[in-house]
Write a protein that holds these residues in place. Sequence first.
Motif, PDB file in Angstrom:
ATOM      1  N   TYR A   6       0.851  -1.183   0.000  1.00  0.00           N
ATOM      2  CA  TYR A   6       0.000   0.000   0.000  1.00  0.00           C
ATOM      3  C   TYR A   6       0.886   1.231   0.000  1.00  0.00           C
ATOM      4  N   LYS A   7       0.639   2.126  -0.923  1.00  0.00           N
ATOM      5  CA  LYS A   7       1.357   3.392  -0.970  1.00  0.00           C
ATOM      6  C   LYS A   7       0.322   4.506  -1.054  1.00  0.00           C
ATOM      7  N   PRO A   8       0.333   5.402  -0.058  1.00  0.00           N
ATOM      8  CA  PRO A   8      -0.656   6.478  -0.087  1.00  0.00           C
ATOM      9  C   PRO A   8      -0.395   7.435  -1.244  1.00  0.00           C
ATOM     10  N   ILE A   9      -1.466   7.984  -1.750  1.00  0.00           N
ATOM     11  CA  ILE A   9      -1.333   8.977  -2.809  1.00  0.00           C
ATOM     12  C   ILE A   9      -0.933  10.309  -2.168  1.00  0.00           C
ATOM     13  N   PRO A  10      -0.384  11.235  -2.948  1.00  0.00           N
ATOM     14  CA  PRO A  10       0.089  12.505  -2.373  1.00  0.00           C
ATOM     15  C   PRO A  10      -0.950  13.241  -1.535  1.00  0.00           C
ATOM     16  N   GLU A  11      -2.209  13.227  -1.950  1.00  0.00           N
ATOM     17  CA  GLU A  11      -3.252  13.913  -1.189  1.00  0.00           C
ATOM     18  C   GLU A  11      -3.420  13.292   0.190  1.00  0.00           C
ATOM     19  N   GLN A  12      -3.296  11.973   0.276  1.00  0.00           N
ATOM     20  CA  GLN A  12      -3.408  11.292   1.564  1.00  0.00           C
ATOM     21  C   GLN A  12      -2.230  11.658   2.468  1.00  0.00           C
ATOM     22  N   ILE A  13      -1.056  11.776   1.886  1.00  0.00           N
ATOM     23  CA  ILE A  13       0.128  12.147   2.656  1.00  0.00           C
ATOM     24  C   ILE A  13      -0.037  13.553   3.221  1.00  0.00           C
ATOM     25  N   VAL A  14      -0.522  14.468   2.409  1.00  0.00           N
ATOM     26  CA  VAL A  14      -0.746  15.845   2.861  1.00  0.00           C
ATOM     27  C   VAL A  14      -1.764  15.856   3.997  1.00  0.00           C
ATOM     28  N   MET A  16      -2.552  13.380   6.089  1.00  0.00           N
ATOM     29  CA  MET A  16      -1.958  12.765   7.279  1.00  0.00           C
ATOM     30  C   MET A  16      -1.018  13.745   7.979  1.00  0.00           C
ATOM     31  N   ASN A  17      -0.230  14.469   7.208  1.00  0.00           N
ATOM     32  CA  ASN A  17       0.681  15.459   7.791  1.00  0.00           C
ATOM     33  C   ASN A  17      -0.093  16.578   8.476  1.00  0.00           C
ATOM     34  N   PHE A  18      -1.181  17.011   7.860  1.00  0.00           N
ATOM     35  CA  PHE A  18      -2.013  18.061   8.436  1.00  0.00           C
ATOM     36  C   PHE A  18      -2.624  17.594   9.755  1.00  0.00           C
ATOM     37  N   GLN A  19      -3.137  16.363   9.777  1.00  0.00           N
ATOM     38  CA  GLN A  19      -3.739  15.823  10.988  1.00  0.00           C
ATOM     39  C   GLN A  19      -2.702  15.651  12.096  1.00  0.00           C
ATOM     40  N   THR A  20      -1.507  15.216  11.734  1.00  0.00           N
ATOM     41  CA  THR A  20      -0.433  15.073  12.716  1.00  0.00           C
ATOM     42  C   THR A  20      -0.061  16.426  13.299  1.00  0.00           C
TER      43      THR A  20
END
Length: 88
Positions: A6-14, A16-20
């Motif tokens: 599983y590799k998150p797409i760029p939008e998911q990474i953004v 996740m970073n925002f939520q963190t």
Amino acid sequence: MEEKDYKPIPEQIVEMNFQTEQLYRAIQQLKPSYRHVIILRKLKEFSTAETSLILNWSESKVKMTLKRALVELKNELMRGGVTNEILR
């Protein structure tokens, strides 16, 4: 059947970073005792016994403070606009 990585797409990474970032900001708003117990128990994953030794508290105080701290953290996150969906 072969399992794919599983590799998150760029939008998911953004997201996740925002939520963190929101989580860490909310933790910083808590009073020190709440902040310390959340960091030790939930982020550093120390046991209740280890946390009680580090903070020089009884285990029951660690448990009660953590319970109260998590309620306050949830309230702080909601004040910051985080939805219940993210808090689950």
